[in-house]
Design a protein around this motif. Structure first.
Motif, mmCIF file in Angstrom:
data_model
loop_
_atom_site.group_PDB
_atom_site.id
_atom_site.type_symbol
_atom_site.label_atom_id
_atom_site.label_comp_id
_atom_site.label_asym_id
_atom_site.label_seq_id
_atom_site.Cartn_x
_atom_site.Cartn_y
_atom_site.Cartn_z
ATOM 1 N N ILE A 94 -26.607 -10.437 63.539
ATOM 2 C CA ILE A 94 -26.055 -11.425 64.508
ATOM 3 C C ILE A 94 -25.618 -12.553 63.864
ATOM 4 N N ARG A 95 -24.473 -13.191 64.040
ATOM 5 C CA ARG A 95 -23.929 -14.015 63.499
ATOM 6 C C ARG A 95 -23.303 -15.131 64.385
ATOM 7 N N PHE A 96 -23.308 -16.415 64.094
ATOM 8 C CA PHE A 96 -22.514 -17.608 64.725
ATOM 9 C C PHE A 96 -21.170 -17.303 64.791
ATOM 10 N N TYR A 97 -20.402 -17.420 65.814
ATOM 11 C CA TYR A 97 -19.072 -17.357 65.960
ATOM 12 C C TYR A 97 -18.222 -18.567 66.499
ATOM 13 N N HIS A 98 -17.133 -18.803 65.817
ATOM 14 C CA HIS A 98 -16.167 -19.976 66.300
ATOM 15 C C HIS A 98 -14.903 -19.858 65.737
ATOM 16 N N LEU A 99 -13.832 -19.887 66.522
ATOM 17 C CA LEU A 99 -12.531 -19.958 66.006
ATOM 18 C C LEU A 99 -11.816 -21.156 66.380
ATOM 19 N N ALA A 100 -10.808 -21.508 65.685
ATOM 20 C CA ALA A 100 -9.888 -22.564 65.851
ATOM 21 C C ALA A 100 -8.534 -22.398 64.853
ATOM 22 N N PRO A 101 -7.608 -23.185 65.268
ATOM 23 C CA PRO A 101 -6.237 -22.735 64.617
ATOM 24 C C PRO A 101 -6.154 -22.984 63.199
ATOM 25 N N THR A 102 -7.215 -23.918 62.653
ATOM 26 C CA THR A 102 -7.223 -24.206 61.117
ATOM 27 C C THR A 102 -8.784 -24.052 60.767
ATOM 28 N N THR A 150 -10.150 -26.240 58.897
ATOM 29 C CA THR A 150 -10.832 -27.644 58.820
ATOM 30 C C THR A 150 -11.296 -27.947 60.214
ATOM 31 N N GLN A 151 -10.545 -27.445 61.363
ATOM 32 C CA GLN A 151 -10.839 -27.770 62.555
ATOM 33 C C GLN A 151 -12.263 -26.978 63.041
ATOM 34 N N ALA A 152 -12.031 -25.608 62.491
ATOM 35 C CA ALA A 152 -13.131 -24.629 62.726
ATOM 36 C C ALA A 152 -14.540 -25.284 62.379
ATOM 37 N N ASP A 198 -15.310 -28.227 61.230
ATOM 38 C CA ASP A 198 -15.618 -29.457 61.939
ATOM 39 C C ASP A 198 -16.037 -29.353 63.419
ATOM 40 N N GLU A 199 -15.705 -28.314 64.250
ATOM 41 C CA GLU A 199 -16.136 -28.211 65.497
ATOM 42 C C GLU A 199 -17.474 -27.665 65.327
ATOM 43 N N ALA A 200 -17.752 -26.544 64.331
ATOM 44 C CA ALA A 200 -18.768 -25.815 64.263
ATOM 45 C C ALA A 200 -20.052 -26.574 63.968
ATOM 46 N N ALA A 201 -19.675 -27.559 63.170
ATOM 47 C CA ALA A 201 -20.681 -28.534 62.501
ATOM 48 C C ALA A 201 -21.343 -29.234 63.567
ATOM 49 N N ASP A 257 -22.250 -18.407 56.006
ATOM 50 C CA ASP A 257 -22.947 -17.000 56.188
ATOM 51 C C ASP A 257 -22.310 -16.646 57.768
ATOM 52 N N SER A 258 -21.711 -17.440 58.505
ATOM 53 C CA SER A 258 -21.407 -17.202 59.973
ATOM 54 C C SER A 258 -19.692 -16.838 60.014
ATOM 55 N N LEU A 259 -19.561 -16.569 61.278
ATOM 56 C CA LEU A 259 -18.011 -16.134 61.522
ATOM 57 C C LEU A 259 -17.370 -17.354 62.119
ATOM 58 N N ILE A 260 -16.810 -18.218 61.142
ATOM 59 C CA ILE A 260 -16.346 -19.489 61.538
ATOM 60 C C ILE A 260 -14.988 -19.447 60.709
ATOM 61 N N GLY A 261 -13.923 -20.125 61.514
ATOM 62 C CA GLY A 261 -12.443 -20.027 60.849
ATOM 63 C C GLY A 261 -11.536 -19.694 61.842
ATOM 64 N N THR A 262 -10.460 -19.418 61.186
ATOM 65 C CA THR A 262 -9.145 -18.879 61.939
ATOM 66 C C THR A 262 -9.454 -17.421 62.159
ATOM 67 N N PRO A 263 -8.600 -16.891 63.298
ATOM 68 C CA PRO A 263 -8.974 -15.664 63.497
ATOM 69 C C PRO A 263 -8.764 -14.693 62.236
ATOM 70 N N ALA A 264 -7.649 -15.052 61.435
ATOM 71 C CA ALA A 264 -7.342 -14.128 60.179
ATOM 72 C C ALA A 264 -8.842 -14.406 59.371
ATOM 73 N N GLU A 265 -9.340 -15.293 59.038
ATOM 74 C CA GLU A 265 -10.555 -15.687 58.094
ATOM 75 C C GLU A 265 -11.631 -14.825 58.702
ATOM 76 N N VAL A 266 -11.894 -15.052 60.085
ATOM 77 C CA VAL A 266 -12.817 -14.223 60.655
ATOM 78 C C VAL A 266 -12.787 -12.657 60.664
ATOM 79 N N ARG A 267 -11.805 -12.108 60.716
ATOM 80 C CA ARG A 267 -11.373 -10.811 60.603
ATOM 81 C C ARG A 267 -11.635 -10.373 59.306
ATOM 82 N N ASP A 268 -11.084 -11.041 58.090
ATOM 83 C CA ASP A 268 -11.559 -10.824 56.775
ATOM 84 C C ASP A 268 -13.080 -10.899 56.245
ATOM 85 N N LYS A 269 -13.634 -11.785 57.020
ATOM 86 C CA LYS A 269 -15.124 -11.777 56.729
ATOM 87 C C LYS A 269 -15.738 -10.579 57.402
#
Length: 337
Positions: A221-229, A231-233, A235-238, A271-283
């Protein structure tokens, strides 16, 4: 690798009816998107995680879904009578038509739970494993007689019995004793969002050392949050993670001091799935390659239902397909009544 949703029943508006209705709709959404399972947490005395009766909630979800598997993440066995739990598990397995996965745990580092239920933190793990041993027998045997340190039963035959034999069982843990018990009994293991991936790797290594031919059936189970960039992902997750981290640092200092170093913002984000869609996909692909989980289960971070819905839809559109599961796979009409 299967995919799922972790449900903690957030309640930012302090409206429990709406919180439950909104979470039900998200579970119906992920079923329509092609996800495989939904897991419901058990938390007590916390208005921001309002799911104390996870088995009752899962029975409701069984009537609102048709395909996905439904799991407890996790039933806190030290606080419950194991005979009652076994009866509820068997009933839920029937109501879900054999779609139930039984996750159990000893309870997180929350002193208020142990206080109100009268359970010492010093024996909660032993009580958990003993309760699970009795429950497993009750689900599969008749005339069960059992005498342990904490629980007793005399010639008990469960009515009804579950559809599945055995019930798929998972222990939420990263501690050596519980991982050893899981390996010895062929239970799966569950890695909750705060557990570092490093500790999950260690748990899997220990499991395979004890049971070389076994399958840890990891539920990650992992925290999950997407954003266009990126940095935004971050900052919002924090913003969402800081209150959680502060609470966990305070409680682990007393209840589980060896966990306290885990609760650092940078480590949690990494250790979470936080980032752009491409970053999360790669993780996701790295996690699949390195840990080979049975299931990757998402815990959306935003309290906004609209944002959680959008992020889940984006996962279905961009990542399920990459895993070989097109978004329409398993598509069924969402039952919103």
């Amino acid at each position: 690798m299967r995919t799922g949703l972790f449900c903690t029943y957030e309640n930012p508006q302090r409206d429990y009816r709406s919180a439950y209705a909104e979470q039900t709709k998200l579970v119906q959404l992920i079923e329509a998107l092609g996800f495989d399972e939904a897991w419901v947490a058990e938390h007590h005395f916390n208005p921001d995680a309002s799911s104390p009766s996870c088995l009752a909630i899962l029975a409701h979800l069984a009537a609102r879904t048709t395909r996905i598997r439904l799991g407890s993440a996790a039933v806190l066995l030290p606080f419950r009578n194991p005979i009652h739990v076994a009866e509820d598990v068997a009933t839920l397995d029937i109501l879900s038509d054999g779609r139930f996965d039984f996750g159990i745990g000893k309870g997180g580092p929350f002193p208020i739970q142990n206080k109100h239920f009268g359970v010492s933190k010093d024996n909660s793990r032993a009580k958990t494993l003993e309760a699970l041993s009795l429950i497993e027998r009750l689900l599969t045997e008749d005339g069960v007689t059992f005498e342990g340190e904490f629980f007793k039963a005399e010639d008990v035959s469960l009515t009804p019995k579950p559809l599945q034999t055995p019930i798929p069982t998972f222990i939420a843990t990263s501690t050596a004793d519980a991982v050893k018990a899981a390996a010895e009994h062929s239970y799966g293991v569950m890695g909750a969002p705060p557990f570092p991936l490093e500790s999950v790797r260690g748990a899997l290594s220990l499991y395979r050392e004890i049971a070389p031919q076994g399958d840890p059936k990891l539920i990650l189970i992992r925290f999950y949050h997407l954003a266009p960039t990126h940095t935004q992902a971050v900052d919002e997750a924090a913003i969402f993670l800081r209150p959680f981290l502060e609470r966990m640092q305070a409680t682990t200092a007393f209840m589980q001091p060896d966990w306290t170093p885990w609760f650092k913002l940078d480590r949690m984000i990494e250790d979470s799935l936080i980032g752009t869609p491409a970053e999360v996909r790669d993780k996701v692909l790295r996690i699949e390659a390195e840990l080979r989980p049975r299931s990757l289960v998402l815990k959306p971070l935003s309290p906004s239902v609209a944002k959680r819905r959008a992020d889940l839809e984006a996962f279905g559109e961009t990542i399920l397909a990459l895993l070989g599961l097109p978004p329409e796979a398993g598509l069924v009409p969402a039952r919103c009544s």
